[in-house]
Design an enzyme around this catalytic site. Structure first.
Site, PDB file in Angstrom:
ATOM      1  N   GLY A 358       1.355  11.479  15.435  1.00 18.26           N
ATOM      2  CA  GLY A 358       0.522  10.328  15.727  1.00 18.26           C
ATOM      3  C   GLY A 358       1.290   8.763  15.240  1.00 18.26           C
ATOM      4  N   PHE A 360       0.510   7.636  12.471  1.00 24.30           N
ATOM      5  CA  PHE A 360       1.026   7.747  11.039  1.00 24.30           C
ATOM      6  C   PHE A 360       2.367   8.566  10.823  1.00 24.30           C
ATOM      7  CE2 PHE A 360       0.675   9.513   6.754  1.00 24.30           C
ATOM      8  CZ  PHE A 360      -0.259   8.710   6.112  1.00 24.30           C
ATOM      9  N   GLY A 361       2.543   9.710  11.548  1.00 29.07           N
ATOM     10  CA  GLY A 361       3.756  10.693  11.391  1.00 29.07           C
ATOM     11  C   GLY A 361       3.049  11.912  12.165  1.00 29.07           C
ATOM     12  N   VAL A 363       2.128  15.927  11.894  1.00 29.07           N
ATOM     13  CA  VAL A 363       0.985  16.733  11.356  1.00 29.07           C
ATOM     14  C   VAL A 363       1.646  18.132  11.294  1.00 29.07           C
ATOM     15  CG1 VAL A 363      -1.399  17.391  11.085  1.00 29.07           C
ATOM     16  CG2 VAL A 363      -0.822  15.259  11.588  1.00 29.07           C
ATOM     17  N   LYS A 377      -0.409  15.916   6.683  1.00 29.11           N
ATOM     18  CA  LYS A 377      -0.072  14.543   7.307  1.00 29.11           C
ATOM     19  C   LYS A 377       1.067  14.045   6.591  1.00 29.11           C
ATOM     20  CE  LYS A 377      -3.260  11.894   8.689  1.00 29.11           C
ATOM     21  NZ  LYS A 377      -4.183  10.624   8.772  1.00 29.11           N
ATOM     22  N   ASP A 474     -12.163   3.149  14.337  1.00 27.39           N
ATOM     23  CA  ASP A 474     -11.177   3.767  15.352  1.00 27.39           C
ATOM     24  C   ASP A 474     -11.686   5.237  15.627  1.00 27.39           C
ATOM     25  OD1 ASP A 474      -8.986   3.925  16.819  1.00 27.39           O
ATOM     26  OD2 ASP A 474      -7.672   4.801  15.546  1.00 27.39           O
TER      27      ASP A 474
END
Length: 669
Positions: A358, A360-361, A363, A377, A474
């Site tokens: 995602g 964020f990075g 998972v 995460k 979100d």
């Protein structure tokens, strides 16, 4: 408060001044930054990359950037388990470049190679100080001489015969030095023609460390063979291939043994020092002015104080052991989980343990020492989101405990890694099931109604029942995770904001969210409140009922979004047509009608007309409560999904919604 701001400003200024001065001094004395030398994108006519390959490529580049800071300047790896998604990669910094500057070069190359070769399954890029290479074929250990990059300098020689004689005489000696068994770096430098009539010359040779000594020698001699035709009349040149390079110049451009920085030629030392003083002095003046304008701007925009607060929170908050359980404190007494255990439980962040990717990075699935399965995460170096979103997760989720919110179990901040550890959701996300033709059949009406009610209770807790009044900002199907019993849990609080007592709405210039779920007043004016989340809940409710994604819904006959289409059916009394056909003979007609009615109330254009979540929960639970008539929903433009997009999405075995991290879009205003 004034004292704290002053101290923060001073620390920021000192840090900015120190890093900027150090960087300018370093890059000036090295005579050049890690400039682009050459590259090759392989066969650019190959078919489009799969989503799995792109995901693995991003993971590879992020890992290289992180690893380069602590390695000895070289590493290779492979990511992926399937033939179509497997990727092989290698990076190698020049022998005199390690640590931070090696990482800087690799990070720059990683960003540049994606820009230069956006659709290539194989690519290589050379900079002055490093090489980065990847391919969908295993090239590690294979000598690659072609293509060859030749970079002749701008300085012409007055004696081309003499220059060529120096190269042919002395460069072979460097090749021998680089290919002796004791040279573990396959790298050599030296002063050439010392005291000769043409003056001092300096040379460098190096091979990538996946080669044998014999292959290295063969590669370097092949590069030397190029010199007579390309560079005999030049005082400076560099010739390289994907497996080796050699460089020649009239000044010491490399780090000499025992020195921390490369030396310039004797004649240019005074000029270089003067240039450094001028640049650093100018930098100080610019830094003072920039900081002054910056702090004035931050004071003027007090509405963004929440972001300023997050940026000033120390990362040690993740494992604050001094917390005494004060409910008014934002410090979360989270257990810290050692990085070595996380690496072991994820097989060193292996692709086979990866759940998704995602903003964020990535998972990963792992486990705690007691065997508890967890989702981990990992903040990516190439992430579109960053430290602010990371700290948001810690601040909000750690203190918010509800059966319909995902639980944060711990975190890890170690060796430049930033990781959050959550309870593992075995059934992935709502989007993973709801928008797939086969998996959607498992979501009968009773299960969907349970998910709707669970979501409503979770949002109500955020808005009214928790100690903080939290606006999620979100809410979407991919941020709703499902546990073993298919109970919904809201995740991803990276964009969440807290309201103080008595505060009803806030304004921001940094509009972030996801297309199809954002309330119109937030998307267009930056205004967000509890009613923004109510709007997102209404979109989710209509998606759950219809089994269709609002962001991808398009009815060519009417050019309508899912919201407008639902409104038209409601007004025509044909609302039952909105129901997912899969639910035939499993639904209760009055429950379906009530849910559609509530969904339309939540997506009304005017935020004042939308109900609060407490009212929504009551309306869902009551069979006799009279509901008000809904007004026209907010205007929303549908997006037609092309057939090739559908095919691509269905063919991918990577679930884009598994990631706990949200892929949020910054929308123009």
């Amino acid at each position: 408060m004034e004292t704290k701001l002053t101290a923060t400003h001073l620390r920021l200024f000192l840090w900015f001044f120190f890093v900027s001065s150090l960087f300018i001094t370093f890059t000036t004395t090295t005579a050049q930054s890690p400039n682009y030398v050459g590259g090759d994108c392989g066969n650019s006519t190959e078919q489009s990359l799969t989503s799995g390959y792109k995901t693995n490529l991003n993971s590879l580049l992020a890992w290289f950037s992180s690893d380069a800071a602590t390695s000895k300047g070289y590493s290779h790896t492979a990511i992926g388990t399937t033939t179509s998604d497997a990727i092989y990669g290698l990076y190698n910094c020049r022998g005199d470049v390690t640590g931070t500057f090696c990482q800087f070069c690799i990070s720059t190359a990683g960003s540049d190679i994606l820009r230069r070769c956006p659709n290539s399954s194989s690519a290589v890029i050379w900079y002055n100080y490093c090489i980065l290479r990847y391919s969908n074929h295993d090239f590690i250990g294979n000598l690659t001489i072609n293509p060859t990059w030749i970079t002749p300098g701008t300085k012409n020689s007055t004696n081309s015969t003499g220059e060529l004689q120096i190269a042919k005489t002395y460069m072979p000696n460097l090749i021998k030095n680089a290919t002796v068994e004791s040279n573990l770096m396959m790298y050599a430098t030296g002063e050439l023609n010392s005291g000769g009539p043409l003056g001092e010359r300096y040379g460098l040779v190096q091979c990538t460390l996946d080669l044998t000594l014999e292959e290295c020698s063969h590669c370097l001699n092949a590069m030397l063979d190029q010199v007579p035709t390309c560079c005999a009349a030049k005082v400076e040149w560099m010739v390289g291939s994907p497996s080796c390079l050699m460089k020649y110049d009239n000044y010491m451009f490399y780090n000499s043994p025992g020195s921390s920085l490369p030396n310039s030629a004797k004649k240019s030392r005074i000029k270089t020092k003067t240039l450094i003083i001028i640049i650093v002095s100018a930098l100080v003046a610019v830094a003072l002015l920039s900081c002054g304008f910056y702090f004035l701007w931050r004071r003027k925009n007090q509405l963004n104080n929440d972001a300023l607060l997050l940026e000033s929170i120390p990362i040690s908050m993740c494992y604050n052991s001094q917390s005494q359980g004060d409910e008014d404190s934002l410090n979360a007494d989270l257990p810290t989980i050692p990085l070595i255990w996380i690496r072991q439980s994820t097989d060193n962040f292996s692709d086979c343990c990866k759940l998704g990717e995602g903003g964020f990075g990535p998972v990963y699935k792992g486990s705690l020492q007691d065997g508890t399965e967890v989702a981990i995460k990992r903040l990516s170096k190439a992430s579109g989101q960053g430290l602010v979103e990371f700290m948001n997760e810690v601040i909000f989720i750690a203190k918010l405990q509800h059966r319909n919110l995902v639980r944060l179990l711990g975190c890890c901040v170690e060796n430049n890694e930033k990781l959050l550890v959550y309870e593992y959701m075995s059934n992935s996300s709502l989007a993973f099931h709801l928008f797939d033709e086969e998996r959607r059949t498992k979501l009968n009406w009773r299960l969907r109604l349970n998910i709707i009610n669970g979501l409503a209770r979770g949002i109500l807790y955020l808005h009214e029942d928790s100690r903080l009044r939290v606006i999620h900002r979100d809410l979407k199907a991919s941020n709703v995770l499902l546990d073993d019993d298919m109970n919904p849990k809201i995740s991803d609080f990276g964009l969440a904001r807290a309201f103080e007592k008595g505060q009803n709405q806030e304004n921001t210039t940094r509009v972030m969210g996801t297309y199809g779920y954002m309330a119109p007043e937030y998307a267009m004016e930056g205004l967000y409140s509890v009613k923004s989340d109510v709007f997102s809940f209404g979109v989710l409710l209509l998606e759950i009922i219809s089994g269709k994604r609002n962001g991808g819904f398009y009815l060519s006959e009417y050019g309508q979004s899912l919201l407008v289409y639902s409104w038209r059916l409601w007004c025509e009394g044909e609302w039952l047509k909105l129901l997912d056909p899969i639910l035939e003979n499993t639904y209760t007609i009055n429950e379906v009608r009530r849910c559609i009615h509530i969904g339309l109330l939540c997506v009304q254009e005017d935020a004042v007309d939308r109900p609060t979540m407490s009212t929504v929960v009551v309306m869902l639970a009551s069979e006799t409560m009279t509901l008000p008539n809904p007004n026209h929903p907010a205007f929303s433009v549908g997006r037609k999904i092309r057939e090739e997009e559908k095919t691509s999405n269905n063919a991918s075995n990577v679930d884009p919604s598994v990631n706990i991290a949200s892929v949020s879009n910054i929308l123009p205003r």
